[in-house]
Design an enzyme around this catalytic site. Structure first.
Site, short mmCIF file in Angstrom:
data_model
loop_
_atom_site.label_atom_id
_atom_site.label_comp_id
_atom_site.label_asym_id
_atom_site.label_seq_id
_atom_site.Cartn_x
_atom_site.Cartn_y
_atom_site.Cartn_z
N ARG A 140 0.63 -1.21 0.17
CA ARG A 140 -0.47 0.15 -0.15
C ARG A 140 0.88 0.98 -0.06
O ARG A 140 0.83 2.47 -0.66
CB ARG A 140 -0.81 0.43 1.03
CG ARG A 140 -1.90 -0.83 1.04
CD ARG A 140 -3.22 -1.29 2.35
NE ARG A 140 -3.77 -0.04 2.47
CZ ARG A 140 -5.49 -0.32 2.37
NH1 ARG A 140 -5.28 -0.89 1.47
NH2 ARG A 140 -5.53 0.81 2.26
N ASP B 68 1.69 -0.85 10.27
CA ASP B 68 0.14 -1.64 10.35
C ASP B 68 -0.30 -0.93 12.38
O ASP B 68 -0.14 -1.64 13.70
CB ASP B 68 0.08 -3.11 11.00
CG ASP B 68 -1.85 -3.27 11.05
OD1 ASP B 68 -2.34 -2.68 11.64
OD2 ASP B 68 -1.79 -4.65 10.07
N ASN C 218 -6.53 10.05 10.81
CA ASN C 218 -7.49 9.89 9.90
C ASN C 218 -7.42 8.21 9.28
O ASN C 218 -9.08 7.95 10.00
CB ASN C 218 -6.97 9.96 8.95
CG ASN C 218 -7.96 9.41 7.57
OD1 ASN C 218 -8.83 10.49 6.81
ND2 ASN C 218 -7.61 8.61 6.75
N TYR D 99 -18.74 1.30 15.73
CA TYR D 99 -18.42 2.76 15.21
C TYR D 99 -18.19 4.02 15.30
O TYR D 99 -17.48 4.49 16.01
CB TYR D 99 -18.33 2.37 13.80
CG TYR D 99 -17.62 3.27 12.69
CD1 TYR D 99 -16.96 3.54 12.47
CD2 TYR D 99 -18.80 4.64 12.26
CE1 TYR D 99 -16.16 4.03 11.40
CE2 TYR D 99 -18.64 5.92 11.64
CZ TYR D 99 -16.78 5.72 11.14
OH TYR D 99 -16.72 6.54 10.26
N LYS E 27 -16.47 6.87 17.53
CA LYS E 27 -16.03 8.37 16.95
C LYS E 27 -15.87 9.46 17.45
O LYS E 27 -15.71 10.19 17.32
CB LYS E 27 -16.74 8.64 15.52
CG LYS E 27 -16.01 7.50 14.92
CD LYS E 27 -15.04 7.88 13.54
CE LYS E 27 -13.45 7.23 14.01
NZ LYS E 27 -13.06 7.95 13.51
N VAL F 78 -19.60 10.06 3.01
CA VAL F 78 -19.37 10.26 1.32
C VAL F 78 -19.10 8.76 1.21
O VAL F 78 -18.92 7.97 1.93
CB VAL F 78 -18.25 10.93 1.48
CG1 VAL F 78 -18.79 12.55 2.07
CG2 VAL F 78 -16.56 10.85 2.57
N THR G 113 -16.55 6.78 0.42
CA THR G 113 -15.24 6.38 0.15
C THR G 113 -15.79 4.79 0.16
O THR G 113 -16.49 4.02 0.20
CB THR G 113 -14.93 6.91 1.58
OG1 THR G 113 -15.02 6.30 2.16
CG2 THR G 113 -14.20 8.08 1.69
#
Length: 257
Positions: free
Chosen positions: A37, A55, A81, A152, A156, A183, A185
């Site tokens: 990546r 990682d 992020n 999740y 957040k 969005v 993604t």
């Protein structure tokens, strides 16, 4: 010109923020989970100063990333992020922690504690945090049946709590949180309705802009505008409990002011 490190920036909003900051003339260091990546990321943004590998799933992995960041010298800003999404199944890391919690909450804490203190910190939250509760008594999901969407949303909320805790404890750092919108993604899915063109701009603005509206601390944003966060995020007692739990689980204390 600022120097900015962005976690989880091999694709999606992290890479988009890196591209925008690069276009604005800032030095950007990106981060990818593995070598493959990282190589793809270098091709996507060849102007990046570096692409660090590591990682964040494990505590040691997060510590290694922090060490690599520090080896490059001090940064003006760090954008937290890196995250996995609400469709995450329940699986444990090598540390025995839920994978989603380990990346979304604990790695942000570990990197905050170990990376040489920048002038600005930016944490990505989510609109889903508004309906969440911190659930610090069962932060590792040992008492409840797993629900990826709820886990999740809680993570957040934790990220916003961390941003505001740092703003309170480190007055020399501008520490803020934001929601980028839902969005399309890879994480958000193809049916996400929000504006992709706006999703990466607030984090870049908070990391580098000299706009007085961006040079604040302990605030929550959506599309360059302040928005009220979940009230639990602003509760100092809950913030301190979260910090204590993360310190206990990671074995890493948050430095004092």
């Amino acid at each position: 010109m600022s120097r900015i490190f962005i976690t989880g920036s091999s694709a999606g909003l992290g890479l988009m923020a890196g591209q925008l900051l690069g276009e604005q003339g800032h030095q950007v260091v990106l981060h990818a989970r593995n070598a493959a990546r990282a190589e793809e990321t270098r091709r996507e943004l060849p102007r990046a100063e570096a692409v660090l590998e590591g990682d964040l799933e494990t505590i040691q992995g997060a510590k290694d990333v922090a060490q690599r960041v520090n080896a490059l010298g001090r940064f003006d800003a760090v954008i937290h992020n890196a995250a996995v999404g609400y469709r995450e199944s329940h699986r444990l890391t090598a540390d025995g922690l839920p994978h989603l919690f380990a990346i979304n909450t604990l790695s942000a804490y570990v990197l905050t504690a170990l990376i040489e203190r920048p002038r600005r910190l930016v944490y990505l939250s989510s609109g889903m945090h508004h309906q969440a509760q911190a659930n610090l008594d069962d932060i590792l999901w040992r008492k409840r049946r797993w629900n990826g969407s709820t886990a999740y949303a809680e993570s957040k909320l934790h990220d916003a709590m961390l941003a505001f805790a740092i703003a309170r404890r480190w007055p020399d750092v501008l520490s803020n949180a934001l929601e980028p919108g839902w969005v399309p993604t890879k994480m958000g899915g193809p049916g996400a309705p929000d504006d992709m063109d706006q999703a990466h701009r607030t984090q870049a603005w908070l990391a580098a802009s000299e706009d007085p509206k961006a040079r604040v601390t302990g605030a929550y944003f959506y599309h360059l505008k302040r928005r009220a966060p979940n009230p639990e995020a602003q509760d100092p007692a809950l913030q301190d409990r979260l910090l204590a739990l993360c310190a206990e689980l990671s074995g890493i204390a948050l430095p004092d002011m």
